[in-house]
Enzyme design. Structure first.
Site, PDB file in Angstrom:
ATOM      1  N   CYS A 259      43.049  12.653  27.389  1.00  0.00           N
ATOM      2  CA  CYS A 259      43.562  11.286  27.499  1.00  0.00           C
ATOM      3  C   CYS A 259      43.165  10.469  26.274  1.00  0.00           C
ATOM      4  CB  CYS A 259      43.030  10.627  28.778  1.00  0.00           C
ATOM      5  SG  CYS A 259      43.643   8.952  29.028  1.00  0.00           S
ATOM      6  N   ASP A 336      30.906  27.293  28.712  1.00  0.00           N
ATOM      7  CA  ASP A 336      30.065  27.694  27.578  1.00  0.00           C
ATOM      8  C   ASP A 336      28.577  27.617  27.889  1.00  0.00           C
ATOM      9  OD1 ASP A 336      32.339  28.071  26.090  1.00  0.00           O
ATOM     10  OD2 ASP A 336      32.264  26.106  25.139  1.00  0.00           O
ATOM     11  N   GLU A 435      33.337  32.879  19.278  1.00  0.00           N
ATOM     12  CA  GLU A 435      34.346  32.228  18.438  1.00  0.00           C
ATOM     13  C   GLU A 435      33.730  31.283  17.405  1.00  0.00           C
ATOM     14  OE1 GLU A 435      37.020  29.632  20.503  1.00  0.00           O
ATOM     15  OE2 GLU A 435      35.508  29.001  21.946  1.00  0.00           O
ATOM     16  N   VAL A 470      41.835  33.937  29.497  1.00  0.00           N
ATOM     17  CA  VAL A 470      41.595  34.770  30.688  1.00  0.00           C
ATOM     18  C   VAL A 470      40.160  34.577  31.167  1.00  0.00           C
ATOM     19  CG1 VAL A 470      40.798  36.839  29.453  1.00  0.00           C
ATOM     20  CG2 VAL A 470      41.949  37.074  31.656  1.00  0.00           C
ATOM     21  N   ARG A 646      14.063  55.587  51.493  1.00  0.00           N
ATOM     22  CA  ARG A 646      13.054  54.666  52.015  1.00  0.00           C
ATOM     23  C   ARG A 646      11.691  55.320  52.245  1.00  0.00           C
ATOM     24  NH1 ARG A 646      15.740  50.055  53.988  1.00  0.00           N
ATOM     25  NH2 ARG A 646      17.995  50.300  54.214  1.00  0.00           N
ATOM     26  N   ILE A 704      19.360  43.999  48.315  1.00  0.00           N
ATOM     27  CA  ILE A 704      20.383  42.991  48.591  1.00  0.00           C
ATOM     28  C   ILE A 704      19.864  41.926  49.547  1.00  0.00           C
ATOM     29  CG2 ILE A 704      22.221  44.666  48.183  1.00  0.00           C
ATOM     30  CD1 ILE A 704      22.722  44.739  51.194  1.00  0.00           C
ATOM     31  N   GLY A 749      20.881  42.192  55.799  1.00  0.00           N
ATOM     32  CA  GLY A 749      19.795  41.277  55.456  1.00  0.00           C
ATOM     33  C   GLY A 749      18.507  41.538  56.188  1.00  0.00           C
ATOM     34  N   ILE A 841      29.643  48.164  52.289  1.00  0.00           N
ATOM     35  CA  ILE A 841      30.399  47.610  51.160  1.00  0.00           C
ATOM     36  C   ILE A 841      29.637  46.439  50.542  1.00  0.00           C
ATOM     37  CG2 ILE A 841      32.600  48.281  52.181  1.00  0.00           C
ATOM     38  CD1 ILE A 841      33.100  45.289  52.686  1.00  0.00           C
ATOM     39  N   GLN A 843      26.739  46.477  49.458  1.00  0.00           N
ATOM     40  CA  GLN A 843      25.945  46.920  48.312  1.00  0.00           C
ATOM     41  C   GLN A 843      26.729  46.783  47.008  1.00  0.00           C
ATOM     42  OE1 GLN A 843      24.668  50.882  49.286  1.00  0.00           O
ATOM     43  NE2 GLN A 843      23.099  50.178  50.720  1.00  0.00           N
TER      44      GLN A 843
END
Length: 939
Positions: A259, A336, A435, A470, A646, A704, A749, A841, A843
């Site tokens: 603007c 950035d 860049e 992208v 384990r 996780i 968890g 999944i 993990q």
């Protein structure tokens, strides 16, 4: 009211009208907190208003003592009636209670603005003072709680009060949800400006919903500052559901635009006029340093702008007086990560995801054809993206503006190192160019220059890829969603706390905590980086970045080049034989940690050994020396290349000790979860029996569940959050397409609620069940009531899909299937319910960039930790025999630093029964999730 300590003894009933269903449901939830219960609702045909009648749940209640005061043309008291007009001025209800202290305690635990003061009696005697607590309900009615009947009969009105001034009944008007000058609801606007950044929409959602929950009105300014200048329909009031779906959408839905008009005073005059006409005196700006600078200039000129608008009769003197102060709060939206005074900015981590996804794809074709690729990434004045991408993808070289290549022969040195890598068997070469990259003489280094260099000097088949925009695209990652959400909520709190004369705050993230800093000081410090680069003070430029930036650059350089120091006689004399073992369940980043540890160890002159298949593999002697190229490409691999399980050393401590002695392992790195922590404890406790355990050991947390004590983050937890987020986004899409469907999603968890809370915040879950709180029938009833309200508010044919997150160990009785069945049954066919158990999944596949970067940082610091316990002996080489408790430690991320805490010391902070830390930073986020889901009943 479930808590019987609060009794409103003089209230029998209360009848209110609400103009919208949203206010209706919000008011019900609000008064239920005070011990009332809805017993009847009715819709008025004439006014299309919703009526509700409420009465206290306490059986001892008698005698109505409720009065209403209207103030359109004088303070008048009226008994409430069914004929009251909701379109009248905000009302004042006076409630007499004998439990004022209990009510104040309740208010202190809720996100409501309230004030308490003492009012003198009619004769001024201090003995006859009575206390008053005042607050506003969701309909903007002012409610006054007092411990004396009919308080308005006794206080003397201030001499300066006017009949039409509601402040006449409030000796000091400081309610923060209302304008200090107009006495009306605060109006908070948000705009996004500059380049778009993933997570901006999450910030808008956070601001809008937090503002509504704090009793304010929220507005969105479309098309950035251009919308301020244009006004009209570009400044739109936002409702609760207007930001539905914002979390998972990239870019900025409310738009951004350059603007030119706002850069000039006439444009800012128009912007000021438009804000005042809308009654807005608080502006949250999400953008880069240029956008935030423009906002602060706008604030500094505000008084003079209003004066000029009064002179030109664009505004009245009364309007200028009522909106004499403009509050500005800055949110940094920048891919950035170039803003000073904050460790991370909104959008940077998502952009890093896009870069790493692209380079991972490029790497496969580069390896297939034995090619070199030069990849250009964004970052005109900041090399954060290039540096982090270099670490996360295992690039060979990076070029950033803050740290140009040194020396005049840097091109020759670079080509020599690439050739050395190729001689070791490396089939690909990846060079990342920012860049804004420059050499030490401030000459630009372009991706085309690098491609020509590799082609002409090394005769490599080289390709160039400029990622371009992208990098900005795609939905935001879990980290950016949660960062933007928390900062959006904090921005509203900063607005409400702002006062004239206080510098505009910028909301940042420092040491893993949301912070407020002086906006213009942060902008000024940001500009100092470019100035330092301009005068070739590259050391100063690096120090002006966040605390970890300089360290991580050095770590990247330390593991990238295949040094030959381990072959020298001197280095061999002081080298360690380091065992590396994975323990526990697989977690994203395990392989990245092993790779970094191996390469840094070899470059430091040590000999690393990979122990395969955990402690059973160690007992079986499955130990192999790892060379520099053995771990090539591991950084992007999920799971565990070494193999993990384990099992604990207590399976056979004697055999574990024997194999460590047999292979002369002098130090140990354990990469894993809570099992790795307990393994360290077992070996520490067995030192008096087995001398082989008297060596330095370090545990790199990788799980996780993020349940290892001594660290804020474990490897794998960010990868898992993104996997859960992706699954829930798909589930919500399905639920929305099916209309009126709720999914109960079960996540991993263990006994830690980290994944449930953080994923619930990232996907906008309606409710989250965690082991720390459990599940009971009362909670399920609240959830069903809330779902009924929300689906009742949805427009016909446009119901949203909703998600409930349930941690796997939240309850043994109320399983995921049972919770779903109860919700479906109690919903009385108003909505359907399904389950989704995500399983393994979670993990993840390829580790997230954050987990890769953290893994590298952990591993390099771990090797340094092991080296710190070497006692050099000129005759016999290094000695590492030690029983010092500090020599067995957990590496932990604490704020911006990696610290080491002995496993013995961590015992006092560990809940061994539930396998997690006693104190967790992320529990505070549970309340924010409830706030943004409008779960007043859970606050």
């Amino acid at each position: 009211m479930e808590d019987s300590t609060i009794a409103l003894d003089n209230i029998a009933n209360l009848i209110l009208t609400a103009p919208t269903r949203e206010l209706y449901h919000a008011s019900i939830a609000w008064f239920e907190k005070l011990g009332f219960k809805a017993i009847m609702t009715e819709t008025s045909v004439e006014t299309t208003a919703t009526w509700m009648q409420l009465f206290s749940s306490h059986a001892s209640i008698h005698d109505t003592s409720l009065k209403i005061v209207y103030a359109p043309s004088g303070v008048k008291k009226r008994a409430i009636s069914a004929k009251m007009d909701w379109r009248s001025m905000p009302a004042v209800a006076t409630i007499t209670t004998n439990t004022l202290k209990a009510i104040e305690t309740l208010f202190a635990s809720l996100p409501w603005a309230y004030q308490r003061y003492s009012v003198p009696s009619k004769n001024g005697s201090g003995n006859n003072e009575f206390s008053v607590i005042y607050t506003h309900d969701p309909m903007n009615n002012l409610l006054i709680f007092t411990d004396k009947p009919n308080p308005f009969e006794t206080p003397k009105r201030p001499s300066h009060a006017h009949d039409n001034d509601l402040d006449a009944v409030e000796p000091t008007r400081t309610t923060i949800t209302r304008s200090a000058t107009t006495g009306k609801k605060r109006k908070i606007a948000i705009l996004t400006s500059g380049g778009d950044a993933p997570g901006m929409n999450a910030a808008v959602r956070g601001v809008v919903r937090a503002a509504i929950m704090r009793g304010c009105e929220a507005y969105a300014v479309h098309e950035g500052y251009q919308g301020l200048v244009d006004g009209g329909n570009m400044i739109r009031k936002m409702g609760w559901d207007d930001v539905q779906g914002y979390l998972s959408t990239g870019g900025t839905i409310i738009g951004t635009a350059r603007c030119k008009a706002f850069r000039e005073r006439p444009g800012r005059l128009l912007a000021a006029r438009n804000l005042v006409k809308e009654g807005i005196d608080a502006l949250v700006v999400c953008g880069g340093d240029g956008s935030l600078t423009g906002a602060d200039i706008f604030r500094s000129e505000w008084s003079s702008l209003l004066e000029e608008l009064v002179k030109t009769k664009e505004l009245t003197a009364d309007e200028a007086e009522r909106f004499a102060h403009l509050n500005i709060v800055g949110l940094v939206g920048s891919i950035d990560n170039d803003m000073s005074s904050t460790d991370i900015t909104i959008g940077a981590v998502t952009c890093l995801h896009r870069i790493c996804e692209s380079i991972d794809s490029i790497s496969s074709t580069a390896s297939s054809h034995s090619r070199a690729f030069v990849v250009e990434v964004m970052g005109r004045h900041c090399g954060w993206l290039a540096l982090m991408a270099g670490i996360a993808t295992g690039a060979d070289f990076i070029f950033i503006p803050e740290r140009p290549p040194s020396g005049e022969n840097w091109r020759d040195n670079m080509c020599a190192e690439i050739k050395a890598h190729r001689d070791l068997g490396k089939r690909k070469t990846i060079v990342i160019v920012c860049e804004g990259a420059i050499d030490s003489n401030l000459n630009p280094i372009t991706s085309k220059d690098m491609m020509d260099l590799l082609t002409d000097r090394l005769h490599l088949d080289t390709r160039m890829t400029i990622l371009g925009h992208v990098q900005r695209g795609g939905k935001p990652c879990a980290y950016d969603r949660n960062l933007a959400t928390m900062q959006g909520v904090e921005a509203v709190e900063a607005v409400l706390a702002s006062r004239p004369g206080i510098p505009s705050p910028m909301i940042g993230m420092n040491e893993n905590k949301i912070t407020r800093t002086d906006l213009m000081k942060a902008v000024a410090l940001t500009g100092e980086v470019a100035k330092a680069i301009g005068r070739k003070d590259f050391i100063g430029a690096m120090e002006l970045r966040d605390p970890a930036f300089n360290q991580q650059y050095d770590q990247f350089m330390a593991i990238t080049t295949a040094a030959s120091v381990n072959e020298s006689a001197e280095s061999a004399k002081n080298s360690l034989r380091i065992g590396i073992i994975n323990v526990g369940a697989p977690a994203g980043g395990m392989n990245a940690a092993v790779r970094a540890a191996v390469r840094y160890a070899r470059n430091r002159g040590h000999v690393p050994f990979g122990i395969h298949n955990g402690f059973p593999g160690l007992m079986a002697g499955q130990i192999k020396e790892l060379k520099w190229m053995d771990v090539d490409g591991w950084i992007a691999h999920g799971g565990s290349e070494l193999g993990t399980n384990r099992d604990q050393p207590s399976l056979d401590l004697g055999m574990v000790s024997y194999q460590l002695q047999k292979f002369n392992i002098q130090s140990l790195i354990l990469v894993g979860g809570f099992e790795a922590y307990t393994a360290c404890l077992e070996m520490n406790n067995a030192r008096n029996v087995y001398p082989a355990f008297c060596m330095p050991m370090v545990h790199i947390p990788a799980t996780i569940s993020n349940n290892v004590p001594g660290t804020e983050f474990s490897l794998g937890c960010d990868t898992s959050l993104n996997a859960i987020m992706d699954a829930c986004d798909a589930i919500k899409q399905s639920a929305t397409a099916s209309r009126k469907r709720v999914f109960v999603v079960e996540v991993h968890g263990g006994k830690s609620g980290y994944l449930a809370i953080m994923s619930g915040l990232a996907v906008g879950a309606t409710s989250v069940y965690i082991p720390e709180e459990g599940i009971n029938l009362s909670r399920l009833q609240k959830d069903v009531r809330h779902l009924c309200q929300r689906y009742g508010e949805d427009a016909e044919g446009k119901s949203q899909g909703r998600v409930i997150i349930r941690s796997e160990s939240a309850s043994k009785t109320y399983t995921t299937d049972i919770v779903s069945a109860i919700i479906k049954e109690e919903g009385h066919q108003q909505f359907d319910s399904r389950t989704a158990i995500l399983g393994h999944i979670q993990q993840g596949n390829s580790p997230s960039p954050l987990d890769r970067v953290r893994a590298t940082r952990f591993a390099v610091c771990a090797i340094d930790f092991l080296e710190s316990h070497i006692e050099k002996d000129a005759a016999n080489g290094p000695t590492v025999y030690t029983k010092d408790p500090s020599s067995i430690a957990v590496a932990g991320i604490q704020g911006s630093n990696v610290s080491f805490t002995s496993v013995e010391e961590l015992l006092k902070d560990t809940d061994m029964k539930n396998r997690k830390p006693i104190q967790t930073w992320w529990m505070d986020y549970k309340r924010t999730g409830n706030l943004l889901a409008r779960r007043i009943d859970l606050l």
